[in-house]
Design a protein around this motif. Sequence first.
Motif, PDB file in Angstrom:
ATOM      1  N   ASP A 160      35.092  58.309  58.015  1.00  0.00           N
ATOM      2  CA  ASP A 160      33.766  57.638  57.592  1.00  0.00           C
ATOM      3  C   ASP A 160      34.545  56.368  56.558  1.00  0.00           C
ATOM      4  N   VAL A 161      34.322  55.302  57.084  1.00  0.00           N
ATOM      5  CA  VAL A 161      34.907  54.144  56.363  1.00  0.00           C
ATOM      6  C   VAL A 161      33.881  53.480  55.524  1.00  0.00           C
ATOM      7  N   LEU A 162      34.111  53.312  54.293  1.00  0.00           N
ATOM      8  CA  LEU A 162      33.079  52.682  53.406  1.00  0.00           C
ATOM      9  C   LEU A 162      33.085  51.055  53.717  1.00  0.00           C
ATOM     10  N   THR A 163      31.887  50.840  53.527  1.00  0.00           N
ATOM     11  CA  THR A 163      31.423  49.196  53.453  1.00  0.00           C
ATOM     12  C   THR A 163      31.849  48.522  52.478  1.00  0.00           C
ATOM     13  N   SER A 164      31.820  47.089  52.144  1.00  0.00           N
ATOM     14  CA  SER A 164      32.201  46.503  50.875  1.00  0.00           C
ATOM     15  C   SER A 164      31.065  46.935  49.717  1.00  0.00           C
ATOM     16  N   ASN A 165      29.826  46.817  50.399  1.00  0.00           N
ATOM     17  CA  ASN A 165      28.756  47.229  49.330  1.00  0.00           C
ATOM     18  C   ASN A 165      28.839  48.553  48.715  1.00  0.00           C
ATOM     19  N   GLU A 166      29.144  49.457  49.703  1.00  0.00           N
ATOM     20  CA  GLU A 166      29.435  51.006  49.137  1.00  0.00           C
ATOM     21  C   GLU A 166      30.676  50.900  48.048  1.00  0.00           C
ATOM     22  N   VAL A 167      31.844  50.187  48.462  1.00  0.00           N
ATOM     23  CA  VAL A 167      32.747  50.411  47.391  1.00  0.00           C
ATOM     24  C   VAL A 167      32.352  49.702  46.147  1.00  0.00           C
ATOM     25  N   ARG A 168      31.590  48.548  46.260  1.00  0.00           N
ATOM     26  CA  ARG A 168      31.070  48.124  44.851  1.00  0.00           C
ATOM     27  C   ARG A 168      30.126  48.919  44.293  1.00  0.00           C
ATOM     28  N   GLN A 169      29.291  49.780  44.976  1.00  0.00           N
ATOM     29  CA  GLN A 169      28.380  50.492  44.205  1.00  0.00           C
ATOM     30  C   GLN A 169      29.268  51.597  43.734  1.00  0.00           C
ATOM     31  N   LEU A 170      30.204  52.223  44.188  1.00  0.00           N
ATOM     32  CA  LEU A 170      31.047  53.201  43.726  1.00  0.00           C
ATOM     33  C   LEU A 170      31.811  52.751  42.453  1.00  0.00           C
ATOM     34  N   LEU A 171      32.157  51.489  42.320  1.00  0.00           N
ATOM     35  CA  LEU A 171      33.013  50.873  41.294  1.00  0.00           C
ATOM     36  C   LEU A 171      31.954  50.809  40.207  1.00  0.00           C
ATOM     37  N   ALA A 172      30.955  50.262  40.298  1.00  0.00           N
ATOM     38  CA  ALA A 172      29.787  50.150  39.440  1.00  0.00           C
ATOM     39  C   ALA A 172      29.547  51.393  38.554  1.00  0.00           C
ATOM     40  N   ALA A 173      29.592  52.619  39.192  1.00  0.00           N
ATOM     41  CA  ALA A 173      29.315  53.949  38.743  1.00  0.00           C
ATOM     42  C   ALA A 173      30.273  54.672  37.840  1.00  0.00           C
ATOM     43  N   LEU A 174      31.596  53.795  37.726  1.00  0.00           N
ATOM     44  CA  LEU A 174      32.697  54.386  37.187  1.00  0.00           C
ATOM     45  C   LEU A 174      32.802  53.702  35.619  1.00  0.00           C
TER      46      LEU A 174
ATOM     47  N   CYS B 280      41.185  38.849  44.195  1.00  0.00           N
ATOM     48  CA  CYS B 280      41.932  39.769  43.129  1.00  0.00           C
ATOM     49  C   CYS B 280      40.874  40.789  42.559  1.00  0.00           C
ATOM     50  N   PRO B 281      41.331  42.004  41.991  1.00  0.00           N
ATOM     51  CA  PRO B 281      40.374  42.778  41.482  1.00  0.00           C
ATOM     52  C   PRO B 281      39.360  42.555  40.764  1.00  0.00           C
ATOM     53  N   SER B 282      39.635  41.447  39.919  1.00  0.00           N
ATOM     54  CA  SER B 282      38.430  40.866  39.107  1.00  0.00           C
ATOM     55  C   SER B 282      37.223  40.332  39.718  1.00  0.00           C
ATOM     56  N   MET B 283      37.531  39.822  40.946  1.00  0.00           N
ATOM     57  CA  MET B 283      36.436  39.265  41.847  1.00  0.00           C
ATOM     58  C   MET B 283      35.756  40.444  42.376  1.00  0.00           C
ATOM     59  N   ILE B 284      36.511  41.418  42.579  1.00  0.00           N
ATOM     60  CA  ILE B 284      35.746  42.763  43.205  1.00  0.00           C
ATOM     61  C   ILE B 284      34.731  43.110  42.299  1.00  0.00           C
ATOM     62  N   ILE B 285      35.117  43.471  41.118  1.00  0.00           N
ATOM     63  CA  ILE B 285      34.356  43.898  40.064  1.00  0.00           C
ATOM     64  C   ILE B 285      33.163  43.039  39.675  1.00  0.00           C
TER      65      ILE B 285
ATOM     66  N   PRO C 136      34.925  51.960  32.573  1.00  0.00           N
ATOM     67  CA  PRO C 136      35.588  50.557  32.624  1.00  0.00           C
ATOM     68  C   PRO C 136      37.211  50.988  33.218  1.00  0.00           C
ATOM     69  N   ARG C 137      37.985  51.818  32.566  1.00  0.00           N
ATOM     70  CA  ARG C 137      39.037  52.183  32.794  1.00  0.00           C
ATOM     71  C   ARG C 137      39.402  52.737  34.163  1.00  0.00           C
ATOM     72  N   GLU C 138      38.656  53.668  34.658  1.00  0.00           N
ATOM     73  CA  GLU C 138      38.687  54.035  36.122  1.00  0.00           C
ATOM     74  C   GLU C 138      38.308  52.922  37.051  1.00  0.00           C
ATOM     75  N   ARG C 139      37.371  52.220  36.593  1.00  0.00           N
ATOM     76  CA  ARG C 139      36.906  50.848  37.535  1.00  0.00           C
ATOM     77  C   ARG C 139      38.220  49.953  37.823  1.00  0.00           C
ATOM     78  N   ILE C 140      38.793  49.733  36.877  1.00  0.00           N
ATOM     79  CA  ILE C 140      40.139  48.628  37.098  1.00  0.00           C
ATOM     80  C   ILE C 140      41.110  49.506  37.942  1.00  0.00           C
ATOM     81  N   MET C 141      41.412  50.778  37.618  1.00  0.00           N
ATOM     82  CA  MET C 141      42.425  51.324  38.544  1.00  0.00           C
ATOM     83  C   MET C 141      41.940  51.322  40.135  1.00  0.00           C
ATOM     84  N   GLU C 142      40.697  51.854  40.004  1.00  0.00           N
ATOM     85  CA  GLU C 142      40.318  51.936  41.503  1.00  0.00           C
ATOM     86  C   GLU C 142      40.177  50.273  42.392  1.00  0.00           C
ATOM     87  N   SER C 143      39.706  49.349  41.483  1.00  0.00           N
ATOM     88  CA  SER C 143      39.600  48.095  41.985  1.00  0.00           C
ATOM     89  C   SER C 143      41.066  47.522  42.495  1.00  0.00           C
TER      90      SER C 143
END
Length: 261
Positions: free
Chosen positions: A180-194, A256-261, A196-203
């Motif tokens: 089950d491959v996540l889409t870009s929107n699903e990845v952004r939703q998961l990152l938004a729920a983390l 870069c990760p900052s643009m993903i966040i 800040p520290r975990e969000r940067i690491m996962e990004s």
Amino acid sequence: MQEGSVIREHRKLGPDVWSYRWWESGPNGNRVHRRIVLGTAEQLRDLSSARQMTTALMREINATDIRMAGTSITVAQLADHFQQRELGCSNGRISYSTKKAYQGYLGKWIVPRWGDYILPNIKAVEVELWLKDLQRAPATCCKIRNVMSVLFNHARRYDLYDRNPIRWVRQSAKRRSAPDVLTSNEVRQLLAALEPRERIMESWSYWMWQQDLDKVNCLRSSGRRSTSRINNSGSLARSCNRSSEGVRPRLRKNPCPSMII
């Protein structure tokens, strides 16, 4: 028949080791003294336990002796011989990670299940049924099967056994179901729920994965087959720059990760 000798040797750095010594014929016909380390004194407590590690070695050095023709070794003894010959620190042909992987599969799966079996009693159908009953992914079962095949090929190379029954074991590495491959929107939703520290690491992990994926696609587009795993970005980058036409394919720049966040 030569039995060799097992002695305990002292080392300036680290624990004492048990060594096995014997004589064999050199390339010019002269006798050559050989030595191999069986293990440390912490692993092998006494002389009898060290002697048990030399069963396959004694069969190897006495391969031409007619008295050894009717004897056979167990899978555990073959695994000891394989680790002594192939997985030692002196063998630079096999990488450190591959040695650790072999030791892991031998110690966790193969020796506990088949260690007491002598080699002629290993049957392909029985091994296939055992792999089928394991509650593991098909890729893991396929790796276990491949390590067992390597073990029997090692026995053939050193004249410890004359065939490899694992070659007839059928085991596929294909997934049971599609991932089950996540889409870009699903990845952004998961990152938004983390946090800040975990969000940067996962990004950052997601961005590095995208970089490695682009390098693999670059190899495929250049007409070269990629047989290596993504161990580090440098090795793939060097391979990607060498295309069959001599042209260096350009990689797509990911955000870069900052643009993903």
